[in-house]
Scaffold this active site. Structure first.
Site, short mmCIF file in Angstrom:
data_model
loop_
_atom_site.label_atom_id
_atom_site.label_comp_id
_atom_site.label_asym_id
_atom_site.label_seq_id
_atom_site.Cartn_x
_atom_site.Cartn_y
_atom_site.Cartn_z
N ARG A 118 15.40 9.22 85.93
CA ARG A 118 15.13 10.27 84.95
C ARG A 118 15.31 9.70 83.55
NH1 ARG A 118 19.03 14.47 82.69
NH2 ARG A 118 17.62 15.67 81.39
N HIS A 162 14.96 15.69 74.98
CA HIS A 162 16.39 15.43 75.09
C HIS A 162 16.92 15.26 73.66
CE1 HIS A 162 19.64 14.03 78.10
NE2 HIS A 162 20.24 14.10 76.93
N GLU A 208 19.37 20.69 78.50
CA GLU A 208 20.60 21.35 78.01
C GLU A 208 20.44 22.21 76.77
OE1 GLU A 208 23.94 18.75 77.69
OE2 GLU A 208 23.98 18.36 79.83
N ASN A 336 22.73 19.89 85.04
CA ASN A 336 23.64 18.80 84.70
C ASN A 336 25.05 19.30 84.99
OD1 ASN A 336 21.29 17.70 83.72
ND2 ASN A 336 21.92 17.64 81.57
N TYR A 338 29.06 18.52 84.96
CA TYR A 338 30.17 17.68 84.52
C TYR A 338 31.52 18.30 84.82
CZ TYR A 338 26.92 14.56 82.20
OH TYR A 338 25.92 13.66 81.94
N GLU A 396 22.13 15.47 86.02
CA GLU A 396 23.15 14.57 85.47
C GLU A 396 24.48 14.87 86.13
OE1 GLU A 396 23.66 14.53 81.16
OE2 GLU A 396 21.50 14.54 80.85
C1 GBH Z 1 25.16 15.54 78.59
O1 GBH Z 1 25.80 16.57 77.89
C2 GBH Z 1 23.96 15.04 77.84
O2 GBH Z 1 22.77 15.54 78.41
C3 GBH Z 1 23.89 13.55 77.73
O3 GBH Z 1 22.94 13.20 76.79
C4 GBH Z 1 25.27 13.01 77.43
O4 GBH Z 1 25.27 11.64 77.17
C5 GBH Z 1 26.14 13.30 78.62
O5 GBH Z 1 26.12 14.64 78.95
C6 GBH Z 1 27.59 12.88 78.44
O6 GBH Z 1 28.19 13.61 77.43
O7 GBH Z 1 32.42 17.36 71.28
O8 GBH Z 1 34.26 18.42 72.42
O9 GBH Z 1 32.61 19.79 71.30
C7 GBH Z 1 26.94 17.11 78.54
C8 GBH Z 1 27.38 18.42 77.91
C9 GBH Z 1 27.94 19.34 75.84
C10 GBH Z 1 29.34 17.72 76.82
C11 GBH Z 1 28.62 19.07 74.53
C12 GBH Z 1 30.02 17.44 75.50
C13 GBH Z 1 30.60 18.37 73.37
C14 GBH Z 1 32.03 18.64 73.50
N1 GBH Z 1 28.00 18.16 76.64
N2 GBH Z 1 29.98 18.63 74.69
S1 GBH Z 1 32.88 18.56 72.01
#
Ligand code: GBH
Length: 490
Positions: A118, A162, A208, A336, A338, A396
């Site tokens: 991807r 993105h 996202e 995605n 996490y 993701e």
């Molecule tokens: C994804 O976002 C993205 O799609 C990708 O590009 C990125 O590299 C990857 O995850 C890893 O981060 O700064 O404490 O306010 C994941 C969702 C939303 C997680 C925003 C981090 C910011 C938190 N992200 N969040 S903060």
């Protein structure tokens, strides 16, 4: 418990293929259970046959070459070049230099054994001004990349947005604040799909909503760095989902038959604090409600009453026709995954309460990345149950780790392996329960530009030395290779 099952029944329960005696390894066995993936007496948890293992990246995070072949500037060029916005004032000017090293990077994937990849397309390479005159040299990069992937037996899955919005669209009308951007996105999506869909069979519209709209237009820590008041902000959210819907329609109109389209959303995944019916039920309601502005309206064609009521006079302005476009049927849903949000049932009007993470809750190198493997079970399960999705991809999943090369040059990222093993075990549980997850894209193939964190947080399976651009597989790359080879988590 296990001893009560016959081998055949057990194999069925585990979802493994029928076990002829030839499939049973000759090694000593002291358990009645067997799987075709047995190693040293360990029973691995198998994924469905044909499960698609992959990795993921995004254009601005890996490509570099920001001034090459007619690429126009994006809001991330502007933002990262504004002092104080990104840690150490890092930019994506060079990033992983993937634009020039894509062939080497495809070999990294090949050596992992991935079946799918991807990547995202930089809108401003294709339309330097966002709309108007296309730049064929920009699209050519993706033609070369796609051909290289296919020549190496890897199926390309392309994301159209993105986060690297052409700066010109931000300058005229305020980017996603304007309906013109939704329209321009649809046109760009149709243009790309028409030209790549002879080889790219899966497109994701937007990556996202829940991140780029919130962080870019409300909190201001991502490009374009705005803090809009609620009314304008809710309208921006609406234009983002409208852009998605217009892109779905344009792709259907322009792409070759058999092209599939979906999205890649960081769904807010609500996980029951305890897996009892009332908490499970509360977590499903919460997932629907807390995604009201994005996934829920896309799936249901309507904003929830609770969202509209709480927004009041600041609710977005829209027409019934908008809602039809936004909820254009999708072929698949990408999420995605996490981190979880824990939820419990309560007697309130909405029927749930979010439970904050205690200060001691473990997280990975990124402070927001709390370790909750069950998110990879409940995420796809809620999507399947709430909205009847029949084809789901984990677009993701992965984590940041402090990643320091050892004397032998290897990064022994045992914490990342622990994270992946724990999450994949829950994903396997989902597939074994019949949740239709078809594939998994690990974030990320290699360390890269981590947005506001610059190069300080590493998410890769490959360590990147940014001085030399050398890529070195981490321990987690070896782990993932074994998972893919066995189609099982161990
Ligand atoms: C994804 O976002 C993205 O799609 C990708 O590009 C990125 O590299 C990857 O995850 C890893 O981060 O700064 O404490 O306010 C994941 C969702 C939303 C997680 C925003 C981090 C910011 C938190 N992200 N969040 S903060």
């Amino acid at each position: 418990m296990l001893k009560k099952f016959s081998r055949r029944t057990f194999a069925k329960l585990m979802g493994t293929a029928a076990l002829g005696s030839a499939a049973i390894p000759a090694r000593g066995s002291n358990s009645q259970a067997n799987s075709t993936q047995r190693d040293a007496g360990l029973n691995h948890r198998s994924f469905p046959k044909g499960f698609l293992w992959g990795t993921a990246t995004a254009s601005y995070q890996v490509e570099g070459a920001v001034n090459e072949d007619g690429r126009g500037p994006s809001i991330w060029d502007t933002f990262s070049h504004t002092p104080g916005k990104v840690v150490n004032n890092a930019t994506g000017d060079v990033a992983d230099d993937h634009y020039h090293r894509y062939k080497e990077d495809v070999q990294l994937m090949k050596s992992l054994g991935v079946k799918v990849y991807r990547f995202s397309i930089a809108w401003s390479r294709v339309f330097p001004q966002g709309s108007g005159t296309p730049n064929p040299k920009g699209l050519d990069f993706y033609n070369r990349l796609v051909d290289e992937l296919l020549a190496n037996g890897i199926q390309p899955f392309a994301t159209l947005y993105h986060w690297d919005l052409p700066q010109a669209l931000q300058d005229h009308g305020g980017g996603w604040e304007s309906r013109d951007t939704s329209k321009a996105f649809g046109d760009y999506a149709g243009y790309v799909a028409e030209r790549l869909s002879d080889r790219v069979k899966h497109f994701f519209t937007i990556n996202e909503f829940g991140a780029f709209v919130e962080l870019g237009y409300r909190i201001g820590i991502h490009a374009p760095g705005l803090k809009l008041p609620p009314g304008r902000f809710n309208q921006t959210r609406h234009h983002a989902v409208l852009g998605h819907g217009l892109a779905v329609q344009a792709i259907r109109a322009k792409a070759k038959p058999g092209t599939k389209v979906g999205l890649a959303e960081n769904l807010t995944i609500c996980v029951p604090v305890i897996e009892t019916p009332p908490h499970v039920e509360a977590s499903a309601r919460a997932t629907r409600e807390l995604n009201a502005q994005y996934m829920t309206v896309i799936q249901e064609g309507k904003y929830t009453d609770a969202y509209l009521a709480s927004a009041g006079a600041n609710a977005p302005k829209f027409t019934p026709e908008d809602l039809k476009i936004i909820s254009s049927p999708l072929d698949f849903v990408g999420i995605n995954v996490y981190t979880p949000l824990y939820v419990r049932a309560d007697g309130s009007r909405l029927g749930f309460t979010v439970v904050q993470h205690p200060a001691s809750f473990p997280h990975m190198a990124s402070p927001w990345l709390f370790v909750g493997p069950e998110a990879l079970y409940w995420g796809p399960r809620h999507v399947a149950k709430l909205w009847g999705a029949r084809e789901i991809y984990i677009t993701e999943n992965g984590c940041s780790s402090s990643d320091i090369p050892a004397a032998d040059g290897t990064v022994y990222d045992t914490d990342r392996v622990m994270y992946l093993r724990s999450y994949l075990t829950q994903l396997q549980r989902a597939t074994a329960d019949g949740v239709p997850v078809r594939g998994y894209f690990l974030w990320s193939l290699m360390d890269n530009f981590e947005w506001g964190d610059g190069y300080t947080n590493r998410f890769g399976l490959h360590y990147v030395d940014y001085q030399t651009q050398k890529r070195t597989p981490k321990l987690s790359a070896s782990f993932y290779r074994e998972v893919i080879a066995r189609n099982a988590v161990m």
